[in-house]
Write an enzyme that holds these catalytic residues in place. Structure first.
Site, PDB file in Angstrom:
ATOM      1  N   SER A 159      29.750  50.616   6.724  1.00  0.00           N
ATOM      2  CA  SER A 159      29.053  49.330   6.693  1.00  0.00           C
ATOM      3  C   SER A 159      29.839  48.287   5.929  1.00  0.00           C
ATOM      4  O   SER A 159      30.557  48.592   4.987  1.00  0.00           O
ATOM      5  CB  SER A 159      27.683  49.480   6.043  1.00  0.00           C
ATOM      6  OG  SER A 159      27.068  48.202   5.959  1.00  0.00           O
ATOM      7  N   LYS A 183      23.266  55.871   7.895  1.00  0.00           N
ATOM      8  CA  LYS A 183      23.747  54.538   8.313  1.00  0.00           C
ATOM      9  C   LYS A 183      22.717  53.860   9.214  1.00  0.00           C
ATOM     10  O   LYS A 183      22.478  52.656   9.142  1.00  0.00           O
ATOM     11  CB  LYS A 183      25.098  54.652   9.036  1.00  0.00           C
ATOM     12  CG  LYS A 183      25.619  53.330   9.626  1.00  0.00           C
ATOM     13  CD  LYS A 183      25.784  52.251   8.565  1.00  0.00           C
ATOM     14  CE  LYS A 183      26.546  51.016   8.983  1.00  0.00           C
ATOM     15  NZ  LYS A 183      26.138  50.270  10.137  1.00  0.00           N
ATOM     16  N   HIS A 233      20.084  52.547   7.043  1.00  0.00           N
ATOM     17  CA  HIS A 233      20.660  51.354   6.399  1.00  0.00           C
ATOM     18  C   HIS A 233      20.474  50.144   7.311  1.00  0.00           C
ATOM     19  O   HIS A 233      20.038  49.074   6.875  1.00  0.00           O
ATOM     20  CB  HIS A 233      22.153  51.586   6.110  1.00  0.00           C
ATOM     21  CG  HIS A 233      22.930  50.334   5.822  1.00  0.00           C
ATOM     22  ND1 HIS A 233      23.314  49.442   6.810  1.00  0.00           N
ATOM     23  CD2 HIS A 233      23.379  49.803   4.660  1.00  0.00           C
ATOM     24  CE1 HIS A 233      23.964  48.434   6.265  1.00  0.00           C
ATOM     25  NE2 HIS A 233      24.021  48.619   4.960  1.00  0.00           N
ATOM     26  N   ASN A 234      20.793  50.320   8.584  1.00  0.00           N
ATOM     27  CA  ASN A 234      20.672  49.194   9.510  1.00  0.00           C
ATOM     28  C   ASN A 234      19.222  48.791   9.718  1.00  0.00           C
ATOM     29  O   ASN A 234      18.919  47.607   9.870  1.00  0.00           O
ATOM     30  CB  ASN A 234      21.336  49.539  10.843  1.00  0.00           C
ATOM     31  CG  ASN A 234      22.839  49.374  10.780  1.00  0.00           C
ATOM     32  OD1 ASN A 234      23.437  49.537   9.726  1.00  0.00           O
ATOM     33  ND2 ASN A 234      23.464  49.057  11.895  1.00  0.00           N
ATOM     34  N   GLU A 288      18.395  46.762   6.929  1.00  0.00           N
ATOM     35  CA  GLU A 288      19.100  45.484   7.148  1.00  0.00           C
ATOM     36  C   GLU A 288      18.266  44.561   8.057  1.00  0.00           C
ATOM     37  O   GLU A 288      18.095  43.381   7.768  1.00  0.00           O
ATOM     38  CB  GLU A 288      20.472  45.802   7.769  1.00  0.00           C
ATOM     39  CG  GLU A 288      21.291  44.627   8.271  1.00  0.00           C
ATOM     40  CD  GLU A 288      22.571  45.115   8.984  1.00  0.00           C
ATOM     41  OE1 GLU A 288      23.328  45.895   8.382  1.00  0.00           O
ATOM     42  OE2 GLU A 288      22.807  44.713  10.143  1.00  0.00           O
TER      43      GLU A 288
END
Ligand code: 6PG
Length: 479
Positions: free
Chosen positions: A128, A182, A185-186, A189
């Site tokens: 990222s 990940k 995480h997105n 986000e």
């Protein structure tokens, strides 16, 4: 063979990562791209990197020291499978293939299993930080085997962002664990971006401030507890003036948000795991709603509230929005970590939550000051069942909840959509409720389908004979 690491895929993320690797002491980097012209332009533009360029996969493999290690930076899905297939042909047992793209974690689990059968290691690594992160220091979330991590650890540590002296990389867990984290995480986000967008919209429509003025508010917020990369870049975007029209750029950008899928995956996976990531889901749906021009045009004549929305005290309103943003953001992270916990359990990964918060402190898109607090919360209590209940966060929601409620009320009354703010608040109220109307839902389910229920005052499973004499009987548990 001269290179100790290779990169396949010379689009911007791949070439930037390759340049990052090449800039670190001791690395010699082999590069390969399907069409050599792209490789050539990277070579021409960056002679200082000392890249070893390969024209085909065999040449690429030959240029790598054994055990070989190569990072794939191509589009997720078919293109990634195609590159893996080629690399497997020219690599040998003990070599390592890393997929640094945004792969779906179940694809990574499948690929890891298939590649492992050849004796080659396969590592799905979430990376990222966008283009700049790839070049200067991303946050890296690798999965894969311990053996692969042993070789990759030092390389990843050398290129990762540094937060408080520590490189933003850790071995997340086996096979798909890195891409799973990940993905979440997105999702966070998406939620964070939507919350910031709602804050901007409310302030603009409530106070009439211009984008440039609101940019200053965000810049100010960025000096406090909300300090984060996304707040920082929001100020930059809002400040930008369109050269063509002289208008704020944000006013000439079409208001339909795109998405490449990671947010949707986060929600789909959460649904499968039974984890309520409602804030993240609303953020994904807000993008979908924005991108339905025909429906929006058809609905544009529908009525909103009669009265115009004007806030009495703009400064107080802005402060309320700031607090609502902080509280809702905590909920988004709390939900995201719940999903990580559930995923780890489902797939048998030993994921250290505190470590994840640590490696998100730098390099990645959701990097933020308050991630330190998450690390501390998990350090204090590794078995924490809901992040929002950790003392620090409980204190934040306690002190911000009045403002949070005022903002959600104001948004509803003004007819300004605030799905992420309001769903986060609903989640918070749901979680802290003594009793939920889920009891009634259970009653309804029992009525029409004999789905049974539990009692608060007795062990066992029960069913009311709704179509008979309505007495209660003990029943088999049907969930
Ligand atoms: C990052 C980003 C990066 C990318 C996503 C978002 O962590 O560096 O999340 O992976 O920006 O693909 O994409 P969409 O908004 O297009 O879904």
């Amino acid at each position: 063979a001269q290179a100790n690491i290779g990169v396949v895929g010379m689009a911007v993320m791949g070439s930037n990562l390759a340049r990052n690797l090449a800039s670190r002491e001791g690395n010699t980097v082999a590069i390969f791209n399907r069409s050599f012209s792209k490789t050539q332009s990277v070579l021409d533009a960056h002679p200082e990197a000392g890249f070893i360029a390969a024209h085909d996969y065999q040449e690429f493999a030959d240029s790598l020291q054994k055990p070989r290690a190569a990072i794939i930076m191509v589009k997720a899905g078919g293109p990634t499978d195609a590159v893996i297939e080629e690399l497997v042909k020219v690599f040998e047992p003990g070599d390592i293939i890393v997929d640094g793209g945004n792969a779906l974690f179940t694809d990574t689990i499948r690929r890891e299993k298939a590649v492992r059968e050849t004796g080659i290691n396969f590592v799905g690594a979430g990376i990222s930080g966008g283009e700049e992160g790839a070049l200067l220091g991303p946050s890296i979330m690798p999965g894969g085997s311990d053996a692969a991590w042993e070789k990759l650890g030092p390389i990843f540590r050398s290129i990762a962002a540094i937060a408080e002296g520590e490189p933003c990389v850790t071995h997340v867990g086996h096979d798909g664990a890195g891409h799973f984290v990940k993905m979440v995480h997105n999702g966070i986000e998406y939620a964070d971006m939507q919350l910031i967008a709602e804050a901007y919209d409310l302030i603009r429509r409530g106070t009439g401030k211009s984008p440039a003025e609101i940019a200053e508010i965000f810049a100010e917020w960025n000096k406090g507890e909300l300090e984060s990369y996304l707040i920082e870049i929001t100020a930059e975007v809002l400040r930008q003036v369109d050269a063509k029209t002289g208008k704020p750029l944000v006013d000439v950008i079409v208001d339909q948000a795109g998405a490449k899928g990671t947010g949707a995956w986060t929600v789909q996976t959460a649904l499968d795991l039974g984890i309520p990531v409602s804030g993240i889901a609303e953020a994904v749906f807000a993008r979908s709603l924005s991108s339905k021009p025909a429906q929006r045009a058809a609905a544009s004549a529908l009525p909103g509230p009669d009265e115009k929305f004007v806030v009495a005290d703009p400064d107080a309103f802005v402060e309320d929005v700031r607090q609502a943003l902080y509280a809702s953001k905590i909920i988004a992270y709390s939900q995201g970590f719940d999903e990580i916990v559930a995923g780890a359990e489902q797939y048998g990964w030993d994921i250290k939550k505190g470590e994840i918060a640590k490696i998100w402190r730098g390099g990645c898109i959701i990097r933020a000051r308050f991630l330190n607090r998450i690390t501390e919360a998990y350090a204090e209590n590794p078995g924490l069942v809901a992040l929002v209940t950790a003392p620090f966060f409980a204190e934040v929601v306690t002190s911000t909840q009045a403002a949070w409620r005022r903002v959600v009320v104001a948004a509803a009354q003004a007819g300004i959509p605030s799905p992420a703010f309001s769903s986060s608040l609903a989640y918070y109220d749901g979680l802290r409720a003594d009793r939920l109307p889920a009891a009634l839902v259970q009653g309804q389910r029992d009525f029409f389908g004999a789905h049974t229920y539990k009692r608060v005052d007795a062990e066992g499973t029960f069913h009311t004979l709704w179509s008979g004499d309505r007495t209660e009987i003990e029943a088999e548990d049907t969930h």
